[in-house]
Design an enzyme around this catalytic site. Structure first.
Site, PDB file in Angstrom:
ATOM      1  N   SER A  87      47.162  60.342  44.737  1.00  0.00           N
ATOM      2  CA  SER A  87      47.821  59.382  43.850  1.00  0.00           C
ATOM      3  C   SER A  87      48.440  58.231  44.640  1.00  0.00           C
ATOM      4  O   SER A  87      49.077  57.352  44.064  1.00  0.00           O
ATOM      5  CB  SER A  87      48.908  60.095  43.033  1.00  0.00           C
ATOM      6  OG  SER A  87      49.803  60.772  43.885  1.00  0.00           O
ATOM      7  N   ASN A 116      58.251  68.146  42.857  1.00  0.00           N
ATOM      8  CA  ASN A 116      58.399  68.180  41.390  1.00  0.00           C
ATOM      9  C   ASN A 116      59.703  67.540  40.928  1.00  0.00           C
ATOM     10  O   ASN A 116      59.717  66.785  39.957  1.00  0.00           O
ATOM     11  CB  ASN A 116      58.323  69.625  40.877  1.00  0.00           C
ATOM     12  CG  ASN A 116      57.001  70.284  41.218  1.00  0.00           C
ATOM     13  OD1 ASN A 116      56.105  69.627  41.746  1.00  0.00           O
ATOM     14  ND2 ASN A 116      56.878  71.575  40.944  1.00  0.00           N
ATOM     15  N   THR A 161      52.793  35.239   1.246  1.00  0.00           N
ATOM     16  CA  THR A 161      52.528  36.677   1.158  1.00  0.00           C
ATOM     17  C   THR A 161      51.015  36.779   1.045  1.00  0.00           C
ATOM     18  O   THR A 161      50.377  35.871   0.493  1.00  0.00           O
ATOM     19  CB  THR A 161      53.194  37.337  -0.063  1.00  0.00           C
ATOM     20  OG1 THR A 161      52.598  36.809  -1.252  1.00  0.00           O
ATOM     21  CG2 THR A 161      54.702  37.099  -0.105  1.00  0.00           C
ATOM     22  N   HIS A 162      50.454  37.818   1.578  1.00  0.00           N
ATOM     23  CA  HIS A 162      48.990  37.964   1.632  1.00  0.00           C
ATOM     24  C   HIS A 162      48.342  36.753   2.306  1.00  0.00           C
ATOM     25  O   HIS A 162      47.188  36.438   2.036  1.00  0.00           O
ATOM     26  CB  HIS A 162      48.391  38.139   0.231  1.00  0.00           C
ATOM     27  CG  HIS A 162      49.057  39.202  -0.585  1.00  0.00           C
ATOM     28  ND1 HIS A 162      48.631  40.512  -0.602  1.00  0.00           N
ATOM     29  CD2 HIS A 162      50.157  39.155  -1.383  1.00  0.00           C
ATOM     30  CE1 HIS A 162      49.423  41.215  -1.391  1.00  0.00           C
ATOM     31  NE2 HIS A 162      50.372  40.426  -1.864  1.00  0.00           N
ATOM     32  N   SER A 211      37.009  24.858  27.381  1.00  0.00           N
ATOM     33  CA  SER A 211      35.759  25.601  27.223  1.00  0.00           C
ATOM     34  C   SER A 211      34.804  25.197  28.336  1.00  0.00           C
ATOM     35  O   SER A 211      34.777  24.038  28.750  1.00  0.00           O
ATOM     36  CB  SER A 211      35.142  25.271  25.868  1.00  0.00           C
ATOM     37  OG  SER A 211      33.747  25.491  25.890  1.00  0.00           O
ATOM     38  N   LYS A 261      37.239  21.168  23.653  1.00  0.00           N
ATOM     39  CA  LYS A 261      38.064  22.296  23.234  1.00  0.00           C
ATOM     40  C   LYS A 261      39.393  22.395  23.977  1.00  0.00           C
ATOM     41  O   LYS A 261      39.488  22.100  25.159  1.00  0.00           O
ATOM     42  CB  LYS A 261      37.293  23.595  23.476  1.00  0.00           C
ATOM     43  CG  LYS A 261      36.134  23.764  22.540  1.00  0.00           C
ATOM     44  CD  LYS A 261      36.588  24.206  21.180  1.00  0.00           C
ATOM     45  CE  LYS A 261      36.596  25.714  21.108  1.00  0.00           C
ATOM     46  NZ  LYS A 261      37.101  26.162  19.816  1.00  0.00           N
ATOM     47  N   ASN A 309      41.827  25.678  23.792  1.00  0.00           N
ATOM     48  CA  ASN A 309      41.927  26.988  23.142  1.00  0.00           C
ATOM     49  C   ASN A 309      43.271  27.669  23.415  1.00  0.00           C
ATOM     50  O   ASN A 309      43.800  27.575  24.523  1.00  0.00           O
ATOM     51  CB  ASN A 309      40.794  27.905  23.620  1.00  0.00           C
ATOM     52  CG  ASN A 309      39.430  27.390  23.188  1.00  0.00           C
ATOM     53  OD1 ASN A 309      39.291  26.831  22.105  1.00  0.00           O
ATOM     54  ND2 ASN A 309      38.442  27.546  24.042  1.00  0.00           N
ATOM     55  N   GLU A 358      46.369  34.384  22.217  1.00  0.00           N
ATOM     56  CA  GLU A 358      45.340  35.387  21.885  1.00  0.00           C
ATOM     57  C   GLU A 358      45.485  36.624  22.765  1.00  0.00           C
ATOM     58  O   GLU A 358      45.362  37.765  22.295  1.00  0.00           O
ATOM     59  CB  GLU A 358      43.943  34.790  22.038  1.00  0.00           C
ATOM     60  CG  GLU A 358      43.617  33.784  20.950  1.00  0.00           C
ATOM     61  CD  GLU A 358      42.300  33.060  21.178  1.00  0.00           C
ATOM     62  OE1 GLU A 358      41.601  32.801  20.204  1.00  0.00           O
ATOM     63  OE2 GLU A 358      41.973  32.731  22.336  1.00  0.00           O
ATOM     64  N   GLN A 380      50.826  64.186  36.883  1.00  0.00           N
ATOM     65  CA  GLN A 380      50.576  63.036  37.748  1.00  0.00           C
ATOM     66  C   GLN A 380      50.001  61.854  36.942  1.00  0.00           C
ATOM     67  O   GLN A 380      50.088  60.705  37.367  1.00  0.00           O
ATOM     68  CB  GLN A 380      49.609  63.441  38.863  1.00  0.00           C
ATOM     69  CG  GLN A 380      49.342  62.359  39.886  1.00  0.00           C
ATOM     70  CD  GLN A 380      48.694  62.933  41.126  1.00  0.00           C
ATOM     71  OE1 GLN A 380      49.332  63.639  41.892  1.00  0.00           O
ATOM     72  NE2 GLN A 380      47.419  62.652  41.334  1.00  0.00           N
ATOM     73  N   LYS A 440      51.961  58.253  35.586  1.00  0.00           N
ATOM     74  CA  LYS A 440      52.381  57.031  36.267  1.00  0.00           C
ATOM     75  C   LYS A 440      51.555  55.797  35.948  1.00  0.00           C
ATOM     76  O   LYS A 440      52.105  54.719  35.699  1.00  0.00           O
ATOM     77  CB  LYS A 440      52.401  57.282  37.779  1.00  0.00           C
ATOM     78  CG  LYS A 440      53.695  57.978  38.189  1.00  0.00           C
ATOM     79  CD  LYS A 440      53.699  58.452  39.621  1.00  0.00           C
ATOM     80  CE  LYS A 440      52.953  59.739  39.776  1.00  0.00           C
ATOM     81  NZ  LYS A 440      53.486  60.860  38.979  1.00  0.00           N
TER      82      LYS A 440
HETATM   83  N1  ARG Z   1      51.847  63.299  43.126  1.00  0.00           N
HETATM   84  C1  ARG Z   1      52.465  64.290  42.282  1.00  0.00           C
HETATM   85  C2  ARG Z   1      52.758  63.685  40.917  1.00  0.00           C
HETATM   86  O1  ARG Z   1      52.722  62.516  40.816  1.00  0.00           O
HETATM   87  C3  ARG Z   1      53.746  64.711  42.883  1.00  0.00           C
HETATM   88  C4  ARG Z   1      54.115  66.095  42.554  1.00  0.00           C
HETATM   89  C5  ARG Z   1      53.200  67.049  43.205  1.00  0.00           C
HETATM   90  N2  ARG Z   1      53.640  68.366  42.993  1.00  0.00           N
HETATM   91  C6  ARG Z   1      52.856  69.446  43.186  1.00  0.00           C
HETATM   92  N3  ARG Z   1      53.365  70.592  42.937  1.00  0.00           N
HETATM   93  N4  ARG Z   1      51.623  69.308  43.583  1.00  0.00           N
HETATM   94  O2  ARG Z   1      52.966  64.395  39.968  1.00  0.00           O
END
Ligand code: ARG
Length: 467
Positions: A27, A114, A159-160, A281, A287, A289, A294, A326, A329
């Site tokens: 990650s 964790n 309205t509408h 454009s 144009k 735009n 949008e 994970q 994020k």
């Molecule tokens: N990269 C992990 C996450 O974003 C961190 C926690 C990892 N914990 C584990 N027990 N493997 O959740």
């Protein structure tokens, strides 16, 4: 201390992770942005280890210095990441351990990734909210500025999507502002609930080391510490709630963009979007735009999608940490990035927009807009509303068949209607002033709303933020 090229948990393993397993699990590419928070939380942990008598004061200082150094290197893009770094937490711990040897190896006592990851993420999100909030306030202020200028500008309310009753432009703009104020309130409520430290929860069951989670929470500036260590590592509703609030905000921004787009349509021409917020454009030379509006309109889908993505990941997940978590994020990061791109662009687009009063005034003279006023005048004269509605409806239909409108009624025809105000009922300014109730479209109400909004914004300025 650390085994180069091997994950920090490799003690009981005889094999290296398969490359594809490592690729799937890694990650670092996205959670590296948690580095400043990870350093901060790690320092709070180090001080906790010191206070519990688990490391000496000098060791704590050494660790703190090394953590800050690693943080600076990451920020400056000078840190040497290793292929075995699964995530930012492992990378930072490895960096510290490689610098300090045995002292570095003391860092992770009594904590787990964790409790670390969720504490980092809460800090990151509370900080990000401050930036998003400033963007929302800027859009509100832009709306209020135009509303002040156009408290008396009459426009057809719809309205509408069809001409309905007269309103003021200021009133319509403030309708968007009020929706955004509710968003600010919603996020503020979220920030209060999200300001909870998970540090000390460990993997799920705290630790045997006598660490003090309350002191850790205080050090990090959180309003509170976790009440239950299993909940602390399992809970992602702070993330889900943020995405929900952002999805609602996205909807509001999208609807504001939609109104700008409709009003700027050549057929109406009520607003001109500044060239700096328009694009040309590649093929059609003439144009200009309205892409910014949008894109703002479109991003609501993406923001709603992030809420659905995380909600789907979380539903059915038993308590405790699972690697599934994970996945929290990327939706959050993209949500904040999206809002940080959308809000200034929309604010700029609104700030620089110029309203074209002539076409709006012309449209406000559409006599159909005043049909309800005629019916209500009959009510005041004692006619039951349903009867008044029918009479005016029949009159409109007859005029239409003759190719005329209410504006073409002759003096004798008005006399026949027996309404003391007569043709003045078709006057746009009279019509909005006649709707003088607070919260209505009259200029007086618009000014009152602006005052109320200003008070709400000023009260927010004084509010304390999370950590
Ligand atoms: N990269 C992990 C996450 O974003 C961190 C926690 C990892 N914990 C584990 N027990 N493997 O959740």
């Amino acid at each position: 201390m650390s085994d180069p090229g091997r994950p920090l948990w490799s003690g009981r393993f005889s094999k290296q992770p398969a490359l594809e397993a490592a690729v799937l699990g890694r990650s670092l590419s996205f959670d590296v942005r948690l580095a400043p928070q990870d350093v901060k939380v790690s320092i709070a942990h180090v001080l906790g280890l010191r206070d519990a008598g688990l490391i000496a004061a000098e060791e704590a200082e050494t660790l703190e210095r090394a953590l800050l150094e690693v943080g600076e290197e990451i920020a400056a893009d000078r840190f040497a990441f290793d292929a075995a770094d699964e995530d930012v937490h492992s990378a930072i711990e490895r960096g510290v351990t490689e610098r300090l040897g045995e002292v570095g190896a003391k860092l992770h006592a009594g904590r787990s990734r964790n409790d670390l990851v969720v504490t980092d993420l809460r800090l990151w999100l509370l900080d990000a909210w401050g930036r998003v909030e400033a963007g929302v306030v800027r859009v509100i202020r832009a709306l209020v500025r135009h509303a002040r200028e156009h408290a008396e500008t009459v426009m057809p309310g719809t309205t509408h999507g069809r001409a309905a009753q007269p309103v003021t432009l200021g009133h319509h703009l403030l309708a968007h502002a009020w929706a955004l104020v509710r968003d600010l309130d919603r996020f503020q409520g979220w920030a209060g609930r999200a300001s909870v430290s998970a540090l000390g929860a460990g993997a799920l069951a705290t630790s045997t080391l006598g660490l003090d989670p309350t002191a850790a929470a205080r050090r990090l500036g959180f309003a509170d510490r976790f009440a239950n260590s299993i909940d602390a590592v399992s809970d992602r509703d702070f993330a889900q709630e943020f995405l929900a609030d952002a999805a609602i905000l996205g909807t509001h921004l999208s609807r504001l963009a939609a109104d700008l787009l409709r009003w700027s349509d050549e057929a109406l021409g009520w607003v001109e979007i500044d060239e700096a917020y328009a694009t040309g454009s590649s093929m059609m030379p003439h144009k200009r735009n309205p892409d910014v509006a949008e894109l703002v309109r479109a991003k609501a889908g993406r923001l709603a999608g992030h809420l659905v993505a995380l909600s789907s990941t979380l539903q059915g997940l038993p308590l405790g940490y699972h690697r599934d978590l994970q996945e929290d994020k990327e939706p959050l990061f993209d949500c904040v990035d999206t809002l940080q791109a959308v809000l200034p662009a929309l604010a700029g687009c609104v700030e620089t927009a110029s309203f074209r009063l002539e076409p709006m005034r012309r449209a406000a003279r559409d006599s159909g807009l005043y049909a309800t006023d005629l019916a209500e005048a009959l009510v005041v004269a004692g006619v039951p509303f349903r009867e008044a509605h029918r009479r005016v409806g029949e009159l409109v239909a007859r005029l239409e068949a003759e190719g005329r409108s209410l504006a073409d009624l002759s003096g004798p025809e008005w006399a026949e209607l027996d309404l003391p105000e007569g043709p003045a009922l078709l006057d746009p300014d009279r019509a909005v002033r006649a709707r003088g109730v607070p919260g209505g479209p009259s200029p007086e109400s618009v000014r009152g709303q602006i005052e109320a909004l200003e008070r709400r914004l000023a009260a927010r300025d004084g509010e304390g933020r999370g950590p």
